[in-house]
Design an enzyme around this catalytic site. Structure first.
Site, PDB file in Angstrom:
ATOM      1  CG  ASP A 510       1.827   0.818  -2.474  1.00 54.52           C
ATOM      2  OD1 ASP A 510       1.740   2.049  -2.430  1.00 54.52           O
ATOM      3  OD2 ASP A 510       0.843   0.061  -2.552  1.00 54.52           O
ATOM      4  CG  ASP A 710      -0.774  -4.341  -3.107  1.00 56.52           C
ATOM      5  OD1 ASP A 710      -0.514  -3.134  -3.324  1.00 56.52           O
ATOM      6  OD2 ASP A 710      -1.744  -4.709  -2.419  1.00 56.52           O
ATOM      7  CG  ASP A 714       2.531  -0.493  -6.373  1.00 55.68           C
ATOM      8  OD1 ASP A 714       2.755   0.710  -6.142  1.00 55.68           O
ATOM      9  OD2 ASP A 714       1.843  -1.214  -5.629  1.00 55.68           O
TER      10      ASP A 714
END
Length: 822
Positions: A510, A710, A714
């Site tokens: 990410d 995080d 996700d």
């Protein structure tokens, strides 16, 4: 109503049949759903039951009468009873009545199962193909079934609670057996104080108590034999039972043994301590495994906790009341107040606010919502209030879909112990065969008395093959690796994560909070001619003091850091939706915002348009500042890249990993960050479902994929990847969904985790070699192959010593990981 612990009997009328899935009585003449299998027609109460039956017909065709053990056809069973949420079928009313009187007498020592939740399904952690409507035991391996999707209200695993209680009692008892057996070596002359026979009987009683406390392992071993699926439980049950039976015979009838096998006291050696210690070690391993599996449900519970328990519904007459989420229907109007979580998916009908959607996008900047905007259940309303109309509810909601994705991905993982079971599938029958052959050979060819020699050989084979070291091989390496990883800021959830990460080809990351800091900061100050940077910041800060937008915080912090002077309070303040802010600074009309706001105010931005484009192309947000109708400057705000990220990406490339970015952020920002870091592949503006699809597409190419992130968004991708890596500074859901967590949120920790994974997997393989080497070498010797040539017969005491030596080797080898260089 019958008490909860009292079985509820159901007798089917003769003219109807039962739904083999749910047990309900069904009238065949009613024309409901039906299916044919094995020459028989089955009738169902609903299409859902029919679909489940067709998915695994053998699981629903027959059941075992818990009283007499007979096989009962579920579709034609006249007698059925419910107990603790589970259905039981009986061959006759007599069996059903006996079960109703004392169900515990026929259910054995199974830990009390929780009441089945409505609509919940349960599966075996070792055999995910087993799916049931109620708690119970796996018909293949005997392990307790677990909920496929934990609920927000679910408590601790009842089997874990039960095993912990048993361990508190069995552990000290086993230790006492060892102390009594080893007393002479420890300088404690128990036999001198009490005599040999009392000490032996004390060991027998204590070891028997341990075996009684661990009797569930023998039930699992029996299930593995009955279902012809040999596994570790087969070895544990046979090996420990053989040691105990041999010891009891030696205690009760020492005269059966030849003189050569008797000690100085005239009695053969006993191995009660071996049986007790093996069972306790296995129990410790089970407690560790159950605790780890229990934590996997925390991710789903954390997701479920995002949604509020109640919503404030506005009735047609305007009256407002708090109702449970389960009572909501499509079209209901709800009031969402500042600071509250959005109760359900829907559309804003009145009001406006900023909503934190980081659970979906992972982006730190809240999104402005006005009339007609879509809102998602579980997101957080920041400032203003609004009225919304409910859209999707229940399983159709975005949050429920994410929960389902995480649960499905977690269930799809097979535990690493499956490898040991596959080996045991060949090893167990071979060991049993060798023990039988050894017994027969000694009975036919051995010296007189043949029976004791045959029994010693067979028991020695079974004892030396008992998989104590096999049970320690993986847990010991993992425990040491966890400690070593924690020192390096890497937390490991389980062995599967390490095994998979050592073989990973692609790393998907990410952007926000993983590659970048995760919060916007002021990065650029571009003042017009004749305007100082501090004056530009002072005017911008004055305007933003009245704003609640997250970018305002970045500008205010920047103004403070640069020491910009404070302006008087702004008058005539306004915040045009989605454009910026306006007001009078020291009486002069001023404005701060995007290009659309400047165009509305007639401000010429030509002189700064090229610079604004440069900012946008580099991933920054361009903010124009105007005073008295003239542009006085341009500010850039961005989420900065972490200092350690470039080094980490270079290291990952050097390690042979392909790096892919998947972010919910806009394309220009994602491309800018990707170019700067040298990311191999970039996917921007993706949803949680799309992140999961990116993982699936890479896996379909035969690649092993790790995912680092995080945010709540996700979580599905972290769970779906071969191994998930969460930044410890991020959302709890991301951490709970991941197999590896980087405590300090430093991407370079992925490299340390990779080194640790490779070394740990190598260590586990070495341990498995140690575990089996002693068995492979010792089993023939225990069977007596050296006796014809050398007159050597391996007594069970040496078999137990060899088994212990394999355990010591495994433990010593695992401890080497404490010095692993990461």
């Amino acid at each position: 109503m019958a008490p909860l612990d009292t079985p509820t009997a159901q007798v089917a009328p003769p003219e109807v049949t039962r739904d083999p899935v749910c047990g309900m009585t069904v009238d065949p003449a009613a024309g409901g759903p039906q299916a044919k299998h094995g020459g028989q027609t089955y009738h169902f109460c609903s299409d859902g039951c029919r679909t489940r039956f067709l998915g695994d017909p053998d699981a629903f065709r027959t059941a075992r009468d818990p009283v007499c053990g007979m096989s009962v056809n579920r579709a034609s069973a006249k007698y059925m009873s419910r107990h603790e949420g589970e259905r039981f079928y009986f061959c006759s009313s007599r069996c059903m009545d006996r079960f109703a009187d004392k169900p515990g007498a026929f259910l054995g020592d199974r830990p009390a199962a929780p009441a089945a939740r409505e609509g919940a399904q349960y599966t075996c952690p070792m055999h995910p193909e087993i799916v049931r409507d109620a708690p119970g035991d796996c018909p293949i391996c005997g392990m307790a079934l677990e909920p496929m999707t934990p609920s927000a209200e679910s408590g601790p695993n009842p089997e874990l609670v039960d095993f912990r209680r048993r361990l508190w009692v069995a552990g000290p008892l086993a230790a006492l057996v060892v102390v009594l057996e080893m007393g002479g070596h420890l300088g404690i002359p128990f036999t001198d104080w009490f005599g040999v026979l009392p000490v032996l009987w004390a060991q027998a009683v204590l070891a028997t108590a341990v075996m009684w406390l661990c009797r569930m392992f023998f039930r699992r071993g029996w299930s593995s034999i009955r279902n012809r699926s040999p596994n570790m439980w087969t070895l544990i049950a046979i090996g420990t039972l053989a040691a105990w039976l041999y010891s009891m015979v030696a205690l009760l009838a020492p005269g059966l043994f030849p003189e050569a096998l008797r000690g100085m006291e005239g009695r053969p050696a006993v191995y009660f301590e071996a049986a007790a210690v093996i069972l306790v070690l296995v129990l410790v391993g089970q407690v560790m495994e159950l605790a780890a599996r229990d934590r996997t449900g925390d991710a789903i519970r954390a997701l479920l906790d995002l949604a509020p328990k109640t919503a404030r519904r506005i009735d047609p007459d305007g009256r407002e009341e708090d109702v449970a989420l389960g009572d909501l229907r499509r079209g209901d109007r709800l009031r969402v107040r500042p600071g509250e979580a959005v109760p359900a998916d829907g559309t804003v009908r009145d009001g406006r606010s900023l909503v934190d959607e980081s659970m979906l996008t992972g982006e730190p900047v809240p999104v402005e919502k006005t009339e007609g905007s879509e809102v998602t259940g579980g997101t957080l309303n920041k400032t203003g209030g609004f009225v919304m109309e409910v859209g999707a509810i229940g399983e159709d909601s975005t949050l429920s879909r994410i929960v389902g994705m995480v649960a499905k991905a977690q269930r799809s993982r097979a535990p690493i112990q499956a490898m040991a079971d596959r080996v045991a599938g060949v090893f167990v029958p071979a060991v049993i065969a060798v023990a039988v052959v050894a017994f027969v050979a000694w009975m036919v060819l051995g010296p007189a008395p043949a029976l004791p020699y045959a029994m010693v050989a067979a028991v020695s084979v079974l004892i030396i093959a008992c998989p104590c070291a096999l049970g320690l091989a993986t847990p010991m390496s993992i425990m040491v690796a966890m400690g070593r990883g924690a020192q390096a800021g890497v937390l490991i959830r389980d062995a599967e994560a390490l095994e998979r990460f050592a073989k990973v080809d692609v790393l998907v990351v990410d952007k926000t909070g993983t590659l970048t800091e995760g919060r916007p900061v002021l990065t650029d100050i571009i003042a017009a001619d004749g305007v100082s940077d501090l004056d530009l910041l002072a005017d911008a800060a004055a305007l933003e003091r009245g704003s609640e937008h997250p970018l305002a915080e970045a500008i205010l912090e920047g103004a403070t850091a640069y020491g910009a002077p404070e302006r008087p309070e702004v008058t005539d303040f306004d915040a045009p939706t989605g454009k910026g802010v306006t007001g009078r600074v020291k009486g002069v009309p001023s404005a701060l915002g995007n290009l659309a706001l400047m165009q509305d105010l007639g401000v010429d931005v030509t002189a700064f348009s090229a610079r604004a484009k440069v900012l946008q192309d580099s991933g920054r947000t361009a903010i124009f500042v105007a005073s008295d109708g003239q542009l006085i400057g341009l500010l850039g705000v961005a989420d900065p890249i972490k200092e350690t990220t470039p080094e980490a990406v270079r290291g990952l490339h050097a390690a042979g990993l392909r790096v892919v970015m998947a972010t919910g952020d806009a394309e220009p920002t994602a491309r800018a960050v990707g170019r700067e870091l040298g990311i191999d592949e970039i996917h921007a503006a993706v949803s949680p479902e799309q992140k999961g699809q990116i993982i699936a597409d890479l896996q379909a190419q035969g690649l092993r994929v790790a995912m680092a992130g995080d945010g709540v968004n996700d979580a599905p991708a972290l769970a779906a990847a071969d191994v998930g890596i969460a930044m410890g500074t991020g959302a709890d859901v991301a951490v709970e969904s991941a197999g590896i967590t980087l405590v300090r949120g430093d991407l370079t920790g992925i490299l340390r985790a990779r080194h640790l994974a490779v070394q740990t997997l190598r260590n586990i393989r070495q341990n498995l070699v140690f575990a089996f080497a002693y068995n492979v070498l010792g089993v023939p010797i225990a069977a007596g192959v050296l006796y014809p040539a050398f007159g050597l017969l391996l007594p069970p005491i040496f078999a137990a010593a060899a088994m212990s030596l394999s355990s010591v080797s495994v433990i010593g080898n695992a401890l080497r990981l404490r010095r692993a260089k990461l």
